[in-house]
Design a protein around this motif. Structure first.
Motif, short mmCIF file in Angstrom:
data_model
loop_
_atom_site.label_atom_id
_atom_site.label_comp_id
_atom_site.label_asym_id
_atom_site.label_seq_id
_atom_site.Cartn_x
_atom_site.Cartn_y
_atom_site.Cartn_z
N MET A 32 0.86 -1.17 0.00
CA MET A 32 0.00 0.00 0.00
C MET A 32 0.87 1.19 0.00
O MET A 32 0.92 1.93 0.90
N VAL A 33 1.64 1.26 -1.02
CA VAL A 33 2.51 2.35 -0.94
C VAL A 33 2.20 3.18 -2.05
O VAL A 33 1.42 2.88 -2.82
N GLY A 34 2.84 4.17 -2.21
CA GLY A 34 2.63 4.87 -3.34
C GLY A 34 2.61 6.27 -3.09
O GLY A 34 3.42 6.75 -2.43
N TRP A 35 1.63 6.91 -3.64
CA TRP A 35 1.80 8.33 -3.60
C TRP A 35 0.45 8.93 -3.48
O TRP A 35 -0.53 8.31 -3.86
N GLU A 72 3.91 10.88 -0.75
CA GLU A 72 4.19 9.92 -1.82
C GLU A 72 5.27 8.94 -1.36
O GLU A 72 6.08 9.26 -0.49
N HIS A 73 5.22 7.78 -1.93
CA HIS A 73 6.17 6.69 -1.61
C HIS A 73 6.11 6.32 -0.13
O HIS A 73 7.13 5.90 0.43
N MET A 74 4.96 6.48 0.48
CA MET A 74 4.76 6.08 1.88
C MET A 74 5.77 6.73 2.82
O MET A 74 6.20 6.14 3.81
N THR A 84 -2.45 5.11 -0.46
CA THR A 84 -2.02 5.41 0.91
C THR A 84 -3.02 4.78 1.87
O THR A 84 -4.15 4.45 1.48
N PRO A 85 -2.64 4.60 3.14
CA PRO A 85 -3.56 3.99 4.12
C PRO A 85 -4.89 4.72 4.18
O PRO A 85 -5.94 4.10 4.35
N ALA A 86 -4.86 6.03 4.03
CA ALA A 86 -6.10 6.81 4.09
C ALA A 86 -7.05 6.38 2.97
O ALA A 86 -8.25 6.24 3.18
N VAL A 87 -6.50 6.16 1.79
CA VAL A 87 -7.32 5.76 0.65
C VAL A 87 -7.84 4.35 0.87
O VAL A 87 -9.01 4.05 0.58
N ILE A 116 -8.97 12.05 -0.81
CA ILE A 116 -8.48 12.37 0.53
C ILE A 116 -8.29 13.87 0.67
O ILE A 116 -8.61 14.47 1.70
#
Lengths: 124, 582
Positions: A1-4, B454-456, A104-107, B261
């Motif tokens: 769950m990474v990303g941007w 971005e990128h956690m 992201t965790p929020a999403v 978000i």
């Protein structure tokens, strides 16, 4: 769950390069889903986004969650997000399948809540 | 010393009044000191420049192939130089020429400019032409600058906010040579800056009135200027650049890239802060988080009945994403630091809203707008990259000495402010928390950010990277953008932490952990304390405000694409090519 965050400058290719990770979680449920009993699908597998499939099925009262994510190494955070999700809704006899492309965790939390909303019959 | 005095309290050999008089007379006639050295040096330099330009100088206008020669004549080693490097407008032709001067003749320059934006701004340090830097912001060049710092090839005096650096132009960092950019000049050397006036008035005023020299690059030379922004007798040399000066559309945000978000956070900001305090006068930082708020004004805020009650007067660049709010009648006035590419015709057609000249075009002014942002605004809201457990916030991260521009100024409580507004008074009342203290207001300073970038990468950290940056660069203090003691609210997808209502440091820490999401900082929260803070109203979740996060969809945006913005503007907004996807 990474990303941007969607605002970020990253490119799709920078994500797909990373290895897929497969995670499985099982949490106890408190109740079965109300409303319709067929599967619901929410979200899309797009950059910074994810797809959530909810399928009510007999699982001995448990909530089983299967995660396929494009970004490896964040099992602990998945655990925390999904634990909170199960604590919030308490749904059992439910199979949750997640296809993640760097949300992201929020999403992730938002998408899961949207899916439950849909499942329980009062979708937006 | 002949002084003798009967007074027993006077120490032996101390000077008498008589001595002082004698000495004063002696100095007055000695003429040992000259009082116009700066002016003489200036005259010598200008003479030298005229010789160097021989034949290619018409009035104040010289031919561009002599630019390097001119700079070599005007610049002495160690001179303080401002190359107009703004947030947006760049004196890029002159900056390029400065990289070409002979470092054996021109070296050790002290660069005093707000923004280090161009590769050329860095190159002069690499070539040994410049050695010292005092600045505010360093966007794309932040990585290279940090590398130079590590190599010891540049020494940084300080990272300022804009108003602070402009202030120092009039105290101890007055430029001796300023290289500025304007849209047009006439044959006398009067300048028209166009909508992007930005830093020019502050730079020119300081330079021209204290023996400095002003060189301007212009896009065109015309017979008659639309208006005079800088009078000719403050300008020494003018050159027509082979290409129009660079202007970066820094404040344009494509609505297509705004996430759900960000929409959720924007709803929370509008209902939990703007409506809560009745914020009428404000500044928005740059970024998608605040663009989302702008695009929710005509939809979500309107549905809450907030038109006329919030967001009426702005210190803000002409953000394209503000167009729907302006067209919907939310916005009464906007004063701007600079302009924004593509917004010229729209701004000119909305002179009731924007500050425009008799010619119709906008007049911006960074110094005045920063003053407005400090003293006349009730709220500053902006994004950040790192927040620590005391609420200190910084965009300077490992390997990137970015600087901050206007945020440290507008994101600080204006302790000199005296005029009350309801929002300012309410924040002040919360800050006093019932203690028997002199009533005064408080600026609302909001940091808005998703808990993970971005990128956690976590926005929330135990320790700001700024500490390591300061150590590596030899700075006396860590480069903090906004100090925790000035931050009043931290807003994430989890809700709002109101730091005004915190009683002690532990409250602050748990309030921050309580909105830090699934980051390490957030997961280390004391759940019981966080629930307690929520009961006390220190932490407000979206659902506490009656906001259903599932309803935070892109349907709420007044414009969902660049084309929508053009449509809202009635075709007056003309986005730069890179934003045209249709």
């Amino acid at each position: 769950m990474v990303g941007w965050a969607v605002s970020a400058a990253s490119t799709f290719s920078s994500l797909v390069k990373t290895t897929m990770e497969h995670l499985e979680f099982t949490f106890p449920g408190r109740r079965a889903a109300t409303g319709r009993k067929h599967a619901v699908l929410v979200g899309v597998v797009g950059s910074g986004n994810l797809e959530v499939l909810l399928e009510p099925k007999p699982l001995g009262g448990a909530c089983q969650i299967v995660v396929k994510t494009a970004v490896a190494g964040f099992g602990e955070i998945w655990q925390a997000v999904l634990e909170d999700f199960c604590r919030r809704h308490g749904l059992g006899d439910l199979l949750v399948s997640i296809n993640d492309l760097g949300a992201t965790p929020a999403v992730v939390a938002l998408r899961l809540d949207q899916a439950v909303h849909e499942l329980e019959g009062s979708g937006p | 010393m002949e002084g003798r005095d009967a007074s027993p309290r006077r120490p032996p050999n101390s000077p008498t009044l008589e001595d002082a008089r004698r000495k004063a007379g002696a100095v007055a006639v000695s003429k040992e000191r000259q009082w116009d050295i700066g002016r003489q040096r200036r005259a010598e330099k200008i003479e030298r420049a005229k010789v160097a330009l021989s034949g290619s100088l018409r009035g104040k206008i010289f031919s561009r192939d002599r630019t390097v020669v001119l700079l070599e004549a005007l610049l002495s080693p160690g001179d303080r130089v401002c190359q107009e490097g703004n947030n947006q407008k760049q004196a890029d032709f002159l900056a390029q020429a400065l990289t070409e001067v002979d470092p054996s003749r021109v070296n050790n320059l002290h660069v005093v400019q707000s923004v280090v934006a161009l590769p050329e701004h860095i190159e002069i340090f690499e070539r040994g032409i410049a050695a010292r830097l005092d600045f505010c912001f360093c966007g794309p060049q932040a990585g290279r600058l940090t590398a130079l710092l590590h190599e010891g090839r540049v020494s940084v005096g300080a990272i300022h906010n804009y108003l602070e650096l402009f202030g120092r132009y009039f105290i101890d960092l007055t430029p001796q040579v300023s290289l500025i950019a304007a849209q047009a000049a006439d044959s006398q050397g009067n300048l028209y800056t166009g909508p992007n006036t930005e830093d020019t008035p502050a730079i020119v005023e300081a330079t021209a009135f204290r023996g400095g020299i002003v060189v301007a690059q212009v896009n065109e030379i015309v017979d008659r200027l639309p208006r005079v922004d800088v009078p000719a007798d403050w300008v020494d040399f003018v050159v027509q650049s082979p290409h129009p000066h660079l202007v970066e559309p820094l404040f344009t945000r494509d609505p297509a890239l705004i996430s759900e978000i960000q929409i959720l956070m924007a709803m929370t900001a509008i209902k939990g802060i703007y409506a809560e305090y009745g914020v009428q006068h404000l500044n928005h930082g740059i970024g998608f988080d605040t663009a989302a708020i702008e695009l929710l004004l005509p939809t979500y805020a309107e549905s809450l009945g907030l038109k006329g009650r919030i967001c009426r007067h702005w210190a803000l660049n002409p953000h394209p994403t503000l167009i729907p709010a302006i067209e919907s009648g939310f916005v009464e006035s906007v004063h701007s630091f600079g302009s924004e590419s593509g917004m010229e015709r729209y701004v000119a057609a909305r002179s009731d809203v924007f500050f425009t000249g008799a010619d119709g075009s906008m007049r911006s002014n960074r110094a005045f707008c920063q003053t407005a942002g400090l003293y006349a605004c009730d709220l500053f809201i902006g994004s950040t990259l790192q927040i620590d457990l005391a609420g200190n916030s910084s965009t300077a991260t490992k390997g990137r000495m970015t600087g901050f521009g206007g945020a440290p100024n507008m994101g600080s409580d204006a302790r000199g402010r005296r005029h009350p507004t309801p929002a300012w008074l309410k924040a002040g009342e919360q800050a006093r928390r019932g203690r028997d203290r002199m009533p005064r207001g408080r600026k609302l300073v909001v940091q808005i950010a998703e808990s993970f970038r971005e990128h956690m990468v976590s926005t929330f950290v135990e320790r700001l990277d700024a500490w390591d940056l300061a150590a590596a660069a030899g700075l006396d203090i860590p480069p903090v953008m906004i100090y925790g003691e000035d931050v009043t609210h931290i807003l994430t997808e989890e809700g709002i932490a109101n730091l005004l209502l915190c009683r002690d440091e532990e409250d602050v820490e748990q309030a921050i952990r309580g909105v830090a999401g699934y980051t390490d900082v957030g997961r280390k929260r004391d759940r019981r304390m966080v629930e307690n803070l929520r009961d006390r109203g220190v932490i407000t979740r979206p659902e506490d405000l009656g906001i259903d996060p599932r309803l935070a969809t892109r349907d709420l945006l007044a414009a969902r694409s660049m084309k929508d913005l053009v449509r809202w503007s009635g075709g007056l907004y003309q986005p730069p090519a890179r934003f045209r996807h249709w």
